[in-house]
Write a protein that holds these residues in place. Structure first.
Motif, mmCIF file in Angstrom:
data_model
loop_
_atom_site.group_PDB
_atom_site.id
_atom_site.type_symbol
_atom_site.label_atom_id
_atom_site.label_comp_id
_atom_site.label_asym_id
_atom_site.label_seq_id
_atom_site.Cartn_x
_atom_site.Cartn_y
_atom_site.Cartn_z
ATOM 1 N N VAL A 151 0.857 -1.177 0.000
ATOM 2 C CA VAL A 151 0.000 0.000 0.000
ATOM 3 C C VAL A 151 0.897 1.232 0.000
ATOM 4 O O VAL A 151 1.655 1.454 0.942
ATOM 5 N N PHE A 152 0.823 2.011 -1.074
ATOM 6 C CA PHE A 152 1.586 3.255 -1.156
ATOM 7 C C PHE A 152 0.752 4.387 -0.544
ATOM 8 O O PHE A 152 -0.383 4.621 -0.961
ATOM 9 N N GLY A 153 1.327 5.092 0.426
ATOM 10 C CA GLY A 153 0.609 6.203 1.025
ATOM 11 C C GLY A 153 1.373 6.792 2.193
ATOM 12 O O GLY A 153 2.160 6.104 2.846
ATOM 13 N N ARG A 154 1.103 8.066 2.448
ATOM 14 C CA ARG A 154 1.713 8.716 3.611
ATOM 15 C C ARG A 154 0.722 9.564 4.404
ATOM 16 O O ARG A 154 1.046 10.044 5.479
ATOM 17 N N GLU A 155 -0.498 9.741 3.868
ATOM 18 C CA GLU A 155 -1.539 10.455 4.591
ATOM 19 C C GLU A 155 -2.415 9.447 5.343
ATOM 20 O O GLU A 155 -2.512 8.285 4.949
ATOM 21 N N PRO A 156 -3.051 9.874 6.441
ATOM 22 C CA PRO A 156 -3.840 8.931 7.247
ATOM 23 C C PRO A 156 -4.845 8.115 6.451
ATOM 24 O O PRO A 156 -4.915 6.882 6.597
ATOM 25 N N ALA A 157 -5.659 8.762 5.601
ATOM 26 C CA ALA A 157 -6.669 8.023 4.841
ATOM 27 C C ALA A 157 -6.022 7.039 3.873
ATOM 28 O O ALA A 157 -6.560 5.939 3.644
ATOM 29 N N GLU A 158 -4.875 7.409 3.309
ATOM 30 C CA GLU A 158 -4.182 6.522 2.378
ATOM 31 C C GLU A 158 -3.650 5.283 3.099
ATOM 32 O O GLU A 158 -3.701 4.171 2.570
ATOM 33 N N PRO A 180 10.029 10.022 4.652
ATOM 34 C CA PRO A 180 9.509 10.310 6.000
ATOM 35 C C PRO A 180 8.022 10.654 5.977
ATOM 36 O O PRO A 180 7.511 11.210 5.009
ATOM 37 N N HIS A 181 7.352 10.339 7.067
ATOM 38 C CA HIS A 181 5.921 10.607 7.187
ATOM 39 C C HIS A 181 5.650 11.348 8.499
ATOM 40 O O HIS A 181 6.520 11.460 9.367
ATOM 41 N N THR A 182 4.432 11.828 8.637
ATOM 42 C CA THR A 182 3.989 12.485 9.872
ATOM 43 C C THR A 182 2.685 11.850 10.350
ATOM 44 O O THR A 182 1.788 12.539 10.833
ATOM 45 N N LEU A 183 2.581 10.551 10.213
ATOM 46 C CA LEU A 183 1.361 9.853 10.599
ATOM 47 C C LEU A 183 1.155 9.922 12.105
ATOM 48 O O LEU A 183 2.096 9.756 12.884
ATOM 49 N N PRO A 184 -0.076 10.157 12.552
ATOM 50 C CA PRO A 184 -0.347 10.234 13.993
ATOM 51 C C PRO A 184 -0.254 8.868 14.656
ATOM 52 O O PRO A 184 -0.400 7.833 14.005
ATOM 53 N N GLU A 185 -0.067 8.874 15.953
ATOM 54 C CA GLU A 185 0.125 7.635 16.694
ATOM 55 C C GLU A 185 -1.038 6.656 16.575
ATOM 56 O O GLU A 185 -0.798 5.438 16.455
ATOM 57 N N PRO A 186 -2.308 7.110 16.579
ATOM 58 C CA PRO A 186 -3.391 6.123 16.422
ATOM 59 C C PRO A 186 -3.278 5.310 15.131
ATOM 60 O O PRO A 186 -3.587 4.114 15.118
ATOM 61 N N PHE A 229 -1.857 -1.220 -3.897
ATOM 62 C CA PHE A 229 -2.974 -0.291 -3.725
ATOM 63 C C PHE A 229 -2.403 1.096 -3.475
ATOM 64 O O PHE A 229 -1.401 1.251 -2.772
ATOM 65 N N HIS A 230 -3.041 2.070 -4.061
ATOM 66 C CA HIS A 230 -2.579 3.459 -3.906
ATOM 67 C C HIS A 230 -3.790 4.380 -4.001
ATOM 68 O O HIS A 230 -4.355 4.561 -5.085
ATOM 69 N N ARG A 231 -4.220 4.886 -2.854
ATOM 70 C CA ARG A 231 -5.333 5.830 -2.860
ATOM 71 C C ARG A 231 -4.764 7.195 -3.225
ATOM 72 O O ARG A 231 -4.521 8.050 -2.379
ATOM 73 N N ALA A 232 -4.570 7.387 -4.503
ATOM 74 C CA ALA A 232 -3.905 8.597 -4.988
ATOM 75 C C ALA A 232 -4.775 9.832 -4.756
ATOM 76 O O ALA A 232 -6.002 9.742 -4.747
#
Length: 314
Positions: A151-158, A180-186, A229-232
């Protein structure tokens, strides 16, 4: 600029599932309707559509070909190839200009221009989008059962897409953030609890085909997967609506009400470019787009009928 002098009841911009479905409704009501076909739809690379009763696995392009064939039964409907570049006017006096300079007029305007995917600019990824790189678990999750998936993604929904796939279809899932990402802990906590590894290394290329994909990283390493999968990010095609002053929602979708009407009287919208404000996200299913087109056309028809009554209804 060429003024065609043609005046229609409705101009439909877009000849996908939403636009053609709307045209069929209007054609059956004997409304003079012009459909502007701006080119291949968003899902044209896909092998098949799903969750459309009686058309599961049907080729997207064959679906549209079938729709155009059915429209030939209604002489009031005309389908013309051309991209609309400008929209002006108001209810009963809309004008649409094409890229070849032609201008057409209509009492009502229906936008069904969809949206455009903006996948990551990683070598090999955009070319595989819709074939071995999927975006929607509703559309393609069934075919991913038991497969190894990246799964390619760096945003929460992705990234939460990986959790959904793990819950429904397979536990062989890896998230790749391409740096690097800034995904939240949850989000990270859910990945850990579900046993989904996360790779932050930059990606240089995606190679191979379905069931034999390979992700190439900047450090020279490679990892193999069967499916991606990539929620572009997507870009709703709303420029014509903006020209007419229609309101957009904060995420860029065109605002419509329960009758598929925008904030501009006489201007309706159907399909992937628009959504109700109460919904958190736009639905991008072919069946939903077709239903949107039918709903928009029915209420446009009812509006024109009521407006033409000799005694106005309160």
């Amino acid at each position: 600029m060429t003024d065609t002098g043609n005046e229609y009841d409705v101009i439909i911009v877009g000849a996908g599932a939403a636009g053609l479905s709307a045209a069929q409704v209007l054609g059956r009501q004997q409304r003079r309707t012009l459909v502007l076909d701006g080119g291949p739809p968003r899902n044209s690379p896909a092998d098949g559509i799903h969750m459309f009763l009686s058309r599961d696995g049907f080729s997207p392009l064959r679906l549209l070909e079938t729709g155009r064939h059915e429209l030939r039964a209604y002489p009031g409907v005309q389908v013309v190839a051309g991209r609309a570049t400008e929209s002006t006017g108001r209810i009963d006096e809309f004008a649409v200009t094409l890229d070849n300079g032609e201008r057409h007029y209509a009492r009502r305007l229906l936008l069904a221009t969809g949206q455009v995917d903006r996948p990551w600019a990683v070598t090999g990824l955009p070319e595989r989008f819709g074939r071995s790189v999927m975006h929607c678990p509703f559309c393609h999750g069934w075919e991913s059962r038991g497969k190894s998936i990246v799964v390619f993604g760096r945003e929460p929904a992705e990234v939460m897409l990986a959790a959904y796939l793990a819950d429904r279809y397979t536990r062989e899932i890896t998230v790749v953030t391409n740096g690097p990402h800034t995904l939240p802990e949850p989000i990270l906590g859910n990945l850990r609890e579900l046993g989904i590894p996360l790779i932050q290394k930059p990606v240089t290329e995606l190679s191979g085909e379905l069931d034999d994909l390979e992700v190439h990283f900047a450090d020279g390493s490679r990892t193999s997967f069967q499916l991606a999968f990539h929620r572009a990010p997507v870009e709703p095609q709303t420029s014509l609506a903006v020209q007419l002053g229609a309101e957009l929602l904060p995420d860029g979708y065109l605002r419509v009400d329960e009758f598929a009407q925008t904030t501009v009287p006489g201007l309706a919208a159907a399909g992937d470019l628009a959504r109700l404000p109460a919904l958190p996200d736009g639905l991008t299913l072919v069946s939903q787009a077709a239903a949107d087109g039918v709903r928009a056309a029915v209420w446009l028809e009812q509006g024109m009928f009521r407006a033409a009554l000799p005694v106005p209804l309160s």
